[in-house]
Design a protein around this motif. Structure first.
Motif, PDB file in Angstrom:
ATOM      1  N   GLY A   1     -15.591  45.931  19.667  1.00 52.22           N
ATOM      2  CA  GLY A   1     -14.349  45.199  19.856  1.00 52.22           C
ATOM      3  C   GLY A   1     -13.101  45.891  19.363  1.00 52.22           C
ATOM      4  N   ASN A   2     -13.126  47.212  19.254  1.00 47.89           N
ATOM      5  CA  ASN A   2     -11.937  47.989  18.909  1.00 47.89           C
ATOM      6  C   ASN A   2     -11.490  48.800  20.127  1.00 47.89           C
ATOM      7  OD1 ASN A   2     -11.236  47.961  15.824  1.00 47.89           O
ATOM      8  ND2 ASN A   2     -13.475  47.995  15.920  1.00 47.89           N
ATOM      9  N   PRO A   3     -10.201  49.118  20.258  1.00 50.10           N
ATOM     10  CA  PRO A   3      -9.735  49.920  21.393  1.00 50.10           C
ATOM     11  C   PRO A   3      -9.932  51.430  21.173  1.00 50.10           C
ATOM     12  CG  PRO A   3      -7.846  49.227  20.093  1.00 50.10           C
ATOM     13  CD  PRO A   3      -9.057  48.567  19.470  1.00 50.10           C
ATOM     14  N   LEU A   4     -11.104  51.786  20.707  1.00 48.38           N
ATOM     15  CA  LEU A   4     -11.417  53.200  20.467  1.00 48.38           C
ATOM     16  C   LEU A   4     -11.660  53.923  21.788  1.00 48.38           C
ATOM     17  CD1 LEU A   4     -13.852  52.802  17.447  1.00 48.38           C
ATOM     18  CD2 LEU A   4     -11.670  54.013  17.394  1.00 48.38           C
ATOM     19  N   ARG A   5     -10.986  55.025  21.988  1.00 51.54           N
ATOM     20  CA  ARG A   5     -11.147  55.787  23.231  1.00 51.54           C
ATOM     21  C   ARG A   5     -12.193  56.880  23.105  1.00 51.54           C
ATOM     22  NH1 ARG A   5      -5.325  57.582  25.222  1.00 51.54           N
ATOM     23  NH2 ARG A   5      -6.609  58.255  27.000  1.00 51.54           N
ATOM     24  N   ALA A   6     -12.537  57.236  21.876  1.00 50.11           N
ATOM     25  CA  ALA A   6     -13.523  58.300  21.661  1.00 50.11           C
ATOM     26  C   ALA A   6     -14.080  58.180  20.247  1.00 50.11           C
ATOM     27  CB  ALA A   6     -12.873  59.669  21.858  1.00 50.11           C
ATOM     28  N   LEU A   7     -15.200  58.827  20.028  1.00 53.33           N
ATOM     29  CA  LEU A   7     -15.774  58.948  18.693  1.00 53.33           C
ATOM     30  C   LEU A   7     -15.607  60.395  18.250  1.00 53.33           C
ATOM     31  CD1 LEU A   7     -19.086  56.915  19.097  1.00 53.33           C
ATOM     32  CD2 LEU A   7     -16.841  56.109  18.334  1.00 53.33           C
ATOM     33  N   PRO A   8     -15.239  60.631  16.997  1.00 42.77           N
ATOM     34  CA  PRO A   8     -14.977  61.996  16.554  1.00 42.77           C
ATOM     35  C   PRO A   8     -16.233  62.855  16.565  1.00 42.77           C
ATOM     36  CG  PRO A   8     -15.044  60.505  14.692  1.00 42.77           C
ATOM     37  CD  PRO A   8     -15.081  59.644  15.913  1.00 42.77           C
ATOM     38  N   PRO A   9     -16.115  64.150  16.883  1.00 41.93           N
ATOM     39  CA  PRO A   9     -17.273  65.053  16.858  1.00 41.93           C
ATOM     40  C   PRO A   9     -17.967  65.062  15.498  1.00 41.93           C
ATOM     41  CG  PRO A   9     -15.426  66.107  17.954  1.00 41.93           C
ATOM     42  CD  PRO A   9     -14.899  64.832  17.364  1.00 41.93           C
TER      43      PRO A   9
ATOM     44  N   ALA B   1     -19.614  57.036  28.043  1.00 44.48           N
ATOM     45  CA  ALA B   1     -20.151  56.995  26.681  1.00 44.48           C
ATOM     46  C   ALA B   1     -20.204  58.414  26.119  1.00 44.48           C
ATOM     47  CB  ALA B   1     -21.544  56.381  26.687  1.00 44.48           C
ATOM     48  N   PRO B   2     -19.942  58.576  24.829  1.00 40.35           N
ATOM     49  CA  PRO B   2     -19.905  59.920  24.224  1.00 40.35           C
ATOM     50  C   PRO B   2     -21.283  60.568  24.158  1.00 40.35           C
ATOM     51  CG  PRO B   2     -19.692  58.223  22.541  1.00 40.35           C
ATOM     52  CD  PRO B   2     -19.636  57.511  23.851  1.00 40.35           C
ATOM     53  N   GLU B   3     -21.405  61.754  24.736  1.00 37.03           N
ATOM     54  CA  GLU B   3     -22.691  62.448  24.779  1.00 37.03           C
ATOM     55  C   GLU B   3     -23.141  62.916  23.410  1.00 37.03           C
ATOM     56  OE1 GLU B   3     -23.257  65.417  27.698  1.00 37.03           O
ATOM     57  OE2 GLU B   3     -22.710  64.106  29.380  1.00 37.03           O
TER      58      GLU B   3
ATOM     59  N   LEU C   1     -15.721  48.884  23.569  1.00 40.06           N
ATOM     60  CA  LEU C   1     -14.686  49.829  23.145  1.00 40.06           C
ATOM     61  C   LEU C   1     -13.813  50.181  24.354  1.00 40.06           C
ATOM     62  CD1 LEU C   1     -16.698  52.097  20.675  1.00 40.06           C
ATOM     63  CD2 LEU C   1     -15.535  49.933  20.262  1.00 40.06           C
ATOM     64  N   ALA C   2     -13.111  51.285  24.295  1.00 41.86           N
ATOM     65  CA  ALA C   2     -12.195  51.661  25.388  1.00 41.86           C
ATOM     66  C   ALA C   2     -12.349  53.140  25.697  1.00 41.86           C
ATOM     67  CB  ALA C   2     -10.758  51.333  24.998  1.00 41.86           C
ATOM     68  N   PHE C   3     -13.587  53.580  25.895  1.00 38.49           N
ATOM     69  CA  PHE C   3     -13.875  54.991  26.103  1.00 38.49           C
ATOM     70  C   PHE C   3     -13.051  55.580  27.247  1.00 38.49           C
ATOM     71  CE2 PHE C   3     -18.254  53.882  24.371  1.00 38.49           C
ATOM     72  CZ  PHE C   3     -18.015  54.449  23.141  1.00 38.49           C
TER      73      PHE C   3
ATOM     74  N   LEU D   1      -8.566  49.298  15.799  1.00 39.35           N
ATOM     75  CA  LEU D   1      -8.682  50.734  15.554  1.00 39.35           C
ATOM     76  C   LEU D   1      -8.598  51.525  16.852  1.00 39.35           C
ATOM     77  CD1 LEU D   1     -11.695  50.677  13.062  1.00 39.35           C
ATOM     78  CD2 LEU D   1      -9.259  50.708  12.497  1.00 39.35           C
ATOM     79  N   THR D   2      -7.780  52.567  16.858  1.00 38.38           N
ATOM     80  CA  THR D   2      -7.690  53.455  18.019  1.00 38.38           C
ATOM     81  C   THR D   2      -8.325  54.814  17.744  1.00 38.38           C
ATOM     82  OG1 THR D   2      -5.475  54.169  17.324  1.00 38.38           O
ATOM     83  CG2 THR D   2      -5.611  52.350  18.900  1.00 38.38           C
ATOM     84  N   ALA D   3      -8.688  55.060  16.491  1.00 38.11           N
ATOM     85  CA  ALA D   3      -9.335  56.326  16.122  1.00 38.11           C
ATOM     86  C   ALA D   3     -10.124  56.131  14.842  1.00 38.11           C
ATOM     87  CB  ALA D   3      -8.289  57.434  15.938  1.00 38.11           C
ATOM     88  N   LEU D   4     -11.151  56.952  14.681  1.00 36.33           N
ATOM     89  CA  LEU D   4     -11.922  56.977  13.439  1.00 36.33           C
ATOM     90  C   LEU D   4     -11.604  58.265  12.699  1.00 36.33           C
ATOM     91  CD1 LEU D   4     -15.501  55.771  14.438  1.00 36.33           C
ATOM     92  CD2 LEU D   4     -13.729  54.487  13.236  1.00 36.33           C
ATOM     93  N   PRO D   5     -11.417  58.198  11.394  1.00 32.74           N
ATOM     94  CA  PRO D   5     -11.101  59.409  10.631  1.00 32.74           C
ATOM     95  C   PRO D   5     -12.339  60.280  10.426  1.00 32.74           C
ATOM     96  CG  PRO D   5     -11.300  57.550   9.148  1.00 32.74           C
ATOM     97  CD  PRO D   5     -11.430  56.990  10.536  1.00 32.74           C
ATOM     98  N   GLY D   6     -12.142  61.583  10.520  1.00 33.10           N
ATOM     99  CA  GLY D   6     -13.242  62.503  10.273  1.00 33.10           C
ATOM    100  C   GLY D   6     -13.765  62.424   8.856  1.00 33.10           C
TER     101      GLY D   6
END
Length: 225
Positions: free
Chosen positions: A86-94, A117-119, A110-112, A65-70
């Motif tokens: 263990g996913n190449p996620l660069r960010a977590l959705p707001p 890390a997301p605040e 992950l791959a922030f 996964l490179t993104a999570l759906p809102g």
């Protein structure tokens, strides 16, 4: 050979998605709210999942996964465990902050972006367990001190941390803190840890610490060091 490898990889992705969709359909038909989708080679969260009336556990570890759906916010009334390790996620959705029932968030390996890390995780009001291991983090967000009313377990092992934020003195409910295999040379026991009076487990293995501060003796509940 490269073309054959790509074809094989694409076939594995299609097969993984087909297996995931069949599993999701079975869970939905049985009225089960737990979805263990680990190691399905998923590149996106299957659309079939959003046919579920409720999701309590969503385990997406070890996928692509490179993104999570809102759209995950539709499960806000029920989702308590979200595992993303263990996913190449660069960010977590707001929109993640709208998951007000979330108790356990696994963001290990992950791959922030910029290895930060997301605040906005600090805005999850009921978060009890947070896993940030293996992310090459040089620092932890000061904002996580806002989780003082709920956070009980924090795993920040296998990173590049050299300090702990002063705001973590507010984490008085914290029972387990794992900062093993980092770059800590000084432990802020007087300014931070002595206030974490609920601590029972503190893992410091693999740091550059030469001595342990005497202030740790004030942690009466500490049973594993």
């Amino acid at each position: 050979a490269a073309a054959d490898a790509d074809a094989d990889a694409n076939e594995a992705v299609r097969a993984g998605l087909a297996r995931a969709e069949a599993y999701i359909a079975t869970q939905i038909a049985a009225g089960k709210p737990n979805f263990i989708l680990k190691n399905y080679e998923l590149r996106a969260v299957p659309h079939a999942l959003f046919s579920a009336s409720a999701v309590r556990v969503l385990d997406l570890r070890q996928n692509a996964l490179t993104a999570l759906p809102g759209e995950l916010v539709r499960f806000a009334p029920t989702l308590t465990i979200l595992r993303l390790h263990g996913n190449p996620l660069r960010a977590l959705p707001p929109a993640l902050t709208r998951l007000t029932t979330l108790r356990d968030l696994d963001c290990g390996k992950l791959a922030f972006d910029e290895r930060r890390a997301p605040e906005h995780v600090a805005a999850l009001p009921g978060l009890r367990e947070l896993d940030l291991q293996w992310n090459e983090l040089a620092a932890l967000p000061d904002a996580y001190g806002a989780l003082h009313a709920s956070l009980e377990v924090l795993n920040a092992s296998i990173n590049r941390l050299s300090v702990l934020p002063p705001s973590y003195a507010r984490l008085t409910r914290l029972r387990e803190l794992d900062v093993s295999y980092n770059a800590l040379a000084v432990l802020p026991a007087d300014t931070v840890l002595r206030h974490c009076t609920a601590l029972t487990t503190l893992n410091l293995v693999g740091n550059a610490l030469r001595t342990l501060p005497g202030a740790l003796g004030a942690l009466r509940a500490l049973s594993k060091l």
